[in-house]
Design a protein around this motif. Sequence first.
Motif, PDB file in Angstrom:
ATOM      1  N   ALA A 145      -3.025  -1.479  11.753  1.00 43.41           N
ATOM      2  CA  ALA A 145      -1.773  -0.726  11.664  1.00 43.41           C
ATOM      3  C   ALA A 145      -1.614  -0.017  10.319  1.00 43.41           C
ATOM      4  CB  ALA A 145      -0.588  -1.661  11.907  1.00 43.41           C
ATOM      5  N   ARG A 146      -2.229  -0.605   9.266  1.00 39.65           N
ATOM      6  CA  ARG A 146      -2.002  -0.067   7.929  1.00 39.65           C
ATOM      7  C   ARG A 146      -3.278   0.458   7.273  1.00 39.65           C
ATOM      8  NH1 ARG A 146       1.326  -4.781   4.909  1.00 39.65           N
ATOM      9  NH2 ARG A 146       1.218  -3.236   3.260  1.00 39.65           N
ATOM     10  N   HIS A 147      -4.316   0.752   8.070  1.00 45.31           N
ATOM     11  CA  HIS A 147      -5.605   1.115   7.458  1.00 45.31           C
ATOM     12  C   HIS A 147      -5.573   2.466   6.751  1.00 45.31           C
ATOM     13  CE1 HIS A 147      -6.165   3.496  11.154  1.00 45.31           C
ATOM     14  NE2 HIS A 147      -7.110   4.144  10.508  1.00 45.31           N
ATOM     15  N   LYS A 148      -4.574   3.305   7.046  1.00 47.04           N
ATOM     16  CA  LYS A 148      -4.482   4.614   6.393  1.00 47.04           C
ATOM     17  C   LYS A 148      -3.576   4.583   5.164  1.00 47.04           C
ATOM     18  CE  LYS A 148      -5.419   7.453  10.470  1.00 47.04           C
ATOM     19  NZ  LYS A 148      -4.912   8.537  11.356  1.00 47.04           N
ATOM     20  N   THR A 149      -2.901   3.467   4.952  1.00 46.96           N
ATOM     21  CA  THR A 149      -1.991   3.366   3.812  1.00 46.96           C
ATOM     22  C   THR A 149      -2.646   2.578   2.683  1.00 46.96           C
ATOM     23  OG1 THR A 149      -0.972   1.332   4.648  1.00 46.96           O
ATOM     24  CG2 THR A 149       0.006   3.417   5.329  1.00 46.96           C
ATOM     25  N   ARG A 150      -2.169   2.805   1.483  1.00 47.78           N
ATOM     26  CA  ARG A 150      -2.696   2.095   0.316  1.00 47.78           C
ATOM     27  C   ARG A 150      -1.780   0.918  -0.014  1.00 47.78           C
ATOM     28  NH1 ARG A 150      -6.277   3.040  -3.717  1.00 47.78           N
ATOM     29  NH2 ARG A 150      -5.873   2.075  -5.745  1.00 47.78           N
ATOM     30  N   ASN A 151      -2.348  -0.286   0.006  1.00 53.66           N
ATOM     31  CA  ASN A 151      -1.556  -1.483  -0.288  1.00 53.66           C
ATOM     32  C   ASN A 151      -1.483  -1.729  -1.791  1.00 53.66           C
ATOM     33  OD1 ASN A 151      -1.124  -2.490   2.533  1.00 53.66           O
ATOM     34  ND2 ASN A 151      -3.363  -2.495   2.508  1.00 53.66           N
ATOM     35  N   GLU A 152      -0.314  -2.121  -2.273  1.00 52.65           N
ATOM     36  CA  GLU A 152      -0.134  -2.388  -3.695  1.00 52.65           C
ATOM     37  C   GLU A 152      -0.780  -3.718  -4.068  1.00 52.65           C
ATOM     38  OE1 GLU A 152       3.506  -2.849  -6.955  1.00 52.65           O
ATOM     39  OE2 GLU A 152       3.904  -2.144  -4.909  1.00 52.65           O
ATOM     40  N   PHE A 153      -1.565  -3.703  -5.158  1.00 58.52           N
ATOM     41  CA  PHE A 153      -2.288  -4.913  -5.574  1.00 58.52           C
ATOM     42  C   PHE A 153      -1.313  -5.975  -6.071  1.00 58.52           C
ATOM     43  CE2 PHE A 153      -4.575  -7.541  -8.647  1.00 58.52           C
ATOM     44  CZ  PHE A 153      -5.658  -7.932  -7.871  1.00 58.52           C
ATOM     45  N   SER A 154      -1.595  -7.234  -5.718  1.00 60.11           N
ATOM     46  CA  SER A 154      -0.718  -8.328  -6.118  1.00 60.11           C
ATOM     47  C   SER A 154      -1.540  -9.583  -6.409  1.00 60.11           C
ATOM     48  CB  SER A 154       0.301  -8.627  -5.005  1.00 60.11           C
ATOM     49  OG  SER A 154       0.957  -9.853  -5.237  1.00 60.11           O
ATOM     50  N   TRP A 155      -1.402 -10.119  -7.651  1.00 59.98           N
ATOM     51  CA  TRP A 155      -2.115 -11.355  -8.002  1.00 59.98           C
ATOM     52  C   TRP A 155      -1.534 -12.544  -7.260  1.00 59.98           C
ATOM     53  CZ3 TRP A 155      -6.694 -11.576  -9.738  1.00 59.98           C
ATOM     54  CH2 TRP A 155      -7.195 -10.606 -10.606  1.00 59.98           C
ATOM     55  N   LYS A 156      -0.221 -12.516  -6.988  1.00 58.75           N
ATOM     56  CA  LYS A 156       0.396 -13.613  -6.247  1.00 58.75           C
ATOM     57  C   LYS A 156      -0.197 -13.707  -4.841  1.00 58.75           C
ATOM     58  CE  LYS A 156       4.825 -13.647  -8.690  1.00 58.75           C
ATOM     59  NZ  LYS A 156       6.298 -13.447  -8.586  1.00 58.75           N
ATOM     60  N   LYS A 157      -0.415 -12.551  -4.210  1.00 61.11           N
ATOM     61  CA  LYS A 157      -1.025 -12.533  -2.882  1.00 61.11           C
ATOM     62  C   LYS A 157      -2.450 -13.072  -2.930  1.00 61.11           C
ATOM     63  CE  LYS A 157       1.571  -8.560  -1.056  1.00 61.11           C
ATOM     64  NZ  LYS A 157       1.439  -7.157  -0.562  1.00 61.11           N
ATOM     65  N   ILE A 158      -3.192 -12.699  -3.969  1.00 58.29           N
ATOM     66  CA  ILE A 158      -4.586 -13.160  -4.099  1.00 58.29           C
ATOM     67  C   ILE A 158      -4.638 -14.674  -4.252  1.00 58.29           C
ATOM     68  CG2 ILE A 158      -6.635 -13.118  -5.573  1.00 58.29           C
ATOM     69  CD1 ILE A 158      -6.366 -10.628  -3.905  1.00 58.29           C
ATOM     70  N   MET A 159      -3.769 -15.244  -5.087  1.00 55.98           N
ATOM     71  CA  MET A 159      -3.746 -16.696  -5.282  1.00 55.98           C
ATOM     72  C   MET A 159      -3.374 -17.414  -3.988  1.00 55.98           C
ATOM     73  SD  MET A 159      -2.034 -17.094  -9.078  1.00 55.98           S
ATOM     74  CE  MET A 159      -2.183 -18.866  -9.041  1.00 55.98           C
ATOM     75  N   GLY A 160      -2.351 -16.902  -3.316  1.00 49.59           N
ATOM     76  CA  GLY A 160      -1.961 -17.494  -2.038  1.00 49.59           C
ATOM     77  C   GLY A 160      -3.068 -17.388  -1.011  1.00 49.59           C
ATOM     78  N   LEU A 161      -3.778 -16.265  -1.032  1.00 53.20           N
ATOM     79  CA  LEU A 161      -4.887 -16.041  -0.104  1.00 53.20           C
ATOM     80  C   LEU A 161      -5.995 -17.064  -0.317  1.00 53.20           C
ATOM     81  CD1 LEU A 161      -6.498 -14.295   1.935  1.00 53.20           C
ATOM     82  CD2 LEU A 161      -7.215 -12.888  -0.010  1.00 53.20           C
ATOM     83  N   GLY A 162      -6.352 -17.314  -1.590  1.00 50.22           N
ATOM     84  CA  GLY A 162      -7.412 -18.278  -1.888  1.00 50.22           C
ATOM     85  C   GLY A 162      -7.062 -19.671  -1.391  1.00 50.22           C
ATOM     86  N   ILE A 163      -5.812 -20.076  -1.591  1.00 47.13           N
ATOM     87  CA  ILE A 163      -5.368 -21.392  -1.125  1.00 47.13           C
ATOM     88  C   ILE A 163      -5.374 -21.459   0.395  1.00 47.13           C
ATOM     89  CG2 ILE A 163      -3.408 -22.976  -1.048  1.00 47.13           C
ATOM     90  CD1 ILE A 163      -2.644 -21.979  -3.855  1.00 47.13           C
TER      91      ILE A 163
END
Length: 275
Positions: A145-163
């Motif tokens: 749904a969002r492959h044409k849009t640019r997502n804003e980078f977030s360190w909080k998302k990355i940390m949550g993703l790793g967990i």
Amino acid sequence: MEIESIFISVFIISLLAEYMDATIGMGYGTTLTPVLLLIGFSPLQVVPAILLSQFLSGIFAAALHQGAGNVSFDFKNDTEHKIVKRLGRLGYIPKSTAAKVAMVLVMSSIAGVFIAVLIALRLPVFYLKLYIGLLVVTMGMLIIARHKTRNEFSWKKIMGLGILASFNKGISGGGYGPLIVSGQILSGVETKNSIGITALAEGATCFIGVITYFIVGTNVDWSLAPYLVAGSLISVPLSVYTVKRMPVKQFTLVIGVATTLLGLFSLYKLLRPLN
């Protein structure tokens, strides 16, 4: 002769599965484990050999992705970073963003696996696998749904993703690659970077598993390992070339479709016996 044919088949299956995994960041263990079990190999033959081959091919793929320019790893200490300045000689933060993301994902895995073990001891396996399948499908559809849009980078998302990804791995042995790749894209990491980062992070995660098996796995049969390792390593250069040549927007869409299909396939395998 029959045994030789089986191991040749294992080599070919490993090559194809790793090509898919190193190209889109997912599918090696998810595809290979059930196939090898159906052939007749035992879990103690399959799982350690897959971990070893994923460790070696993951590190190899990360190095080649770096060389091809798909990702930029720089693990030199960023002496200008505020954390390093505050901690002095004890401080360490890698310079490049890709290296930082990989480090955060690997470190977050410790917390994720710990939580997973505590919960896995209390919840039925069926509901854990159902949760992972639904989660992977949802993230795949979000990417589409969002492959044409640019997502804003977030360190909080990355940390949550790793967990979250390591939590899935600790619970079921799967769900790491699809979630790490799709989650990075939705967290603002460029698609090709996410493939190289996933290769490195999953390789490091598998290394921990390999060491554990070597230390405590007295009954482990490593006879499959040479064939899986050979097949996976041979496929990596072609995968890296494919990633380099693929236009970013179409590649992002491919990742979204692949993630969704892999999640649907997991749900199908889980729910089929109930019909």
